[in-house]
Design a protein around this motif. Structure first.
Motif, PDB file in Angstrom:
ATOM      1  N   MET A 248       0.731  -1.465   0.085  1.00 31.63           N
ATOM      2  CA  MET A 248      -0.141  -0.041  -0.016  1.00 31.63           C
ATOM      3  C   MET A 248       0.781   1.236  -0.096  1.00 31.63           C
ATOM      4  N   LEU A 249       1.985   0.946   0.883  1.00 34.72           N
ATOM      5  CA  LEU A 249       2.706   2.565   1.016  1.00 34.72           C
ATOM      6  C   LEU A 249       3.427   2.730  -0.293  1.00 34.72           C
ATOM      7  N   LEU A 250       3.973   1.717  -1.055  1.00 39.84           N
ATOM      8  CA  LEU A 250       4.770   1.916  -2.260  1.00 39.84           C
ATOM      9  C   LEU A 250       3.496   2.349  -3.472  1.00 39.84           C
ATOM     10  N   MET A 251       2.355   1.697  -3.532  1.00 37.92           N
ATOM     11  CA  MET A 251       1.483   2.097  -4.451  1.00 37.92           C
ATOM     12  C   MET A 251       1.034   3.663  -4.116  1.00 37.92           C
ATOM     13  N   PHE A 252       1.117   4.002  -2.938  1.00 40.91           N
ATOM     14  CA  PHE A 252       0.632   5.527  -2.573  1.00 40.91           C
ATOM     15  C   PHE A 252       1.721   6.304  -2.948  1.00 40.91           C
ATOM     16  N   LEU A 253       3.143   5.633  -2.710  1.00 39.59           N
ATOM     17  CA  LEU A 253       4.114   6.802  -3.009  1.00 39.59           C
ATOM     18  C   LEU A 253       4.333   7.119  -4.632  1.00 39.59           C
ATOM     19  N   VAL A 254       4.061   5.995  -5.350  1.00 44.05           N
ATOM     20  CA  VAL A 254       3.975   6.171  -6.807  1.00 44.05           C
ATOM     21  C   VAL A 254       2.662   7.031  -7.227  1.00 44.05           C
TER      22      VAL A 254
ATOM     23  N   THR B 168       4.905  17.253  -2.641  1.00 46.34           N
ATOM     24  CA  THR B 168       6.319  17.282  -2.407  1.00 46.34           C
ATOM     25  C   THR B 168       6.453  16.803  -0.854  1.00 46.34           C
ATOM     26  N   ILE B 169       5.870  17.285   0.047  1.00 46.64           N
ATOM     27  CA  ILE B 169       5.688  16.909   1.467  1.00 46.64           C
ATOM     28  C   ILE B 169       5.188  15.460   1.738  1.00 46.64           C
ATOM     29  N   THR B 170       4.247  15.176   0.985  1.00 41.65           N
ATOM     30  CA  THR B 170       3.672  13.840   1.171  1.00 41.65           C
ATOM     31  C   THR B 170       4.594  13.022   0.650  1.00 41.65           C
ATOM     32  N   ILE B 171       5.383  13.024  -0.406  1.00 48.64           N
ATOM     33  CA  ILE B 171       6.153  12.389  -0.953  1.00 48.64           C
ATOM     34  C   ILE B 171       7.303  11.776   0.101  1.00 48.64           C
ATOM     35  N   VAL B 172       7.888  12.844   0.674  1.00 49.91           N
ATOM     36  CA  VAL B 172       8.876  12.792   1.801  1.00 49.91           C
ATOM     37  C   VAL B 172       8.365  11.978   2.901  1.00 49.91           C
TER      38      VAL B 172
END
Length: 86
Positions: free
Chosen positions: A39-45, A67-71
């Motif tokens: 889930m975290l990887l899909m969210f990041l993408v 940008t903040i959410t990516i970090v």
């Protein structure tokens, strides 16, 4: 700045701010058992794609908050890998 972009900033602030307590709690407790790595990887993408979209439009509110959410998502992925059971 027009009112639509202001609404975007408010919405982006709230959704980004809502994510930060999870990052903080995970950092403090080192408990990653409830976090799903897929889930975290899909969210990041997904967030990276939102950032690309925001850069294309351009939308300052989406650029800043994505940008903040990516970090933040990167930190959760890092914590999941570092503190997760192997």
């Amino acid at each position: 700045m027009d009112y639509i972009e202001m609404i975007g900033f408010i919405a982006a602030f709230l959704t980004t701010a809502a994510f930060l307590p999870q990052v903080y709690k995970t950092w403090k407790t080192k408990d990653v058992s409830a976090l799903s790595l897929p889930m975290l990887l899909m969210f990041l993408v997904g967030i990276i794609l939102w950032l690309v979209y925001a850069l294309y439009i351009p939308s300052p509110s989406m650029i800043v908050t994505n940008t903040i959410t990516i970090v933040s998502a990167f930190f959760l992925i890092y914590f999941k890998i570092k503190y997760g059971k192997t």
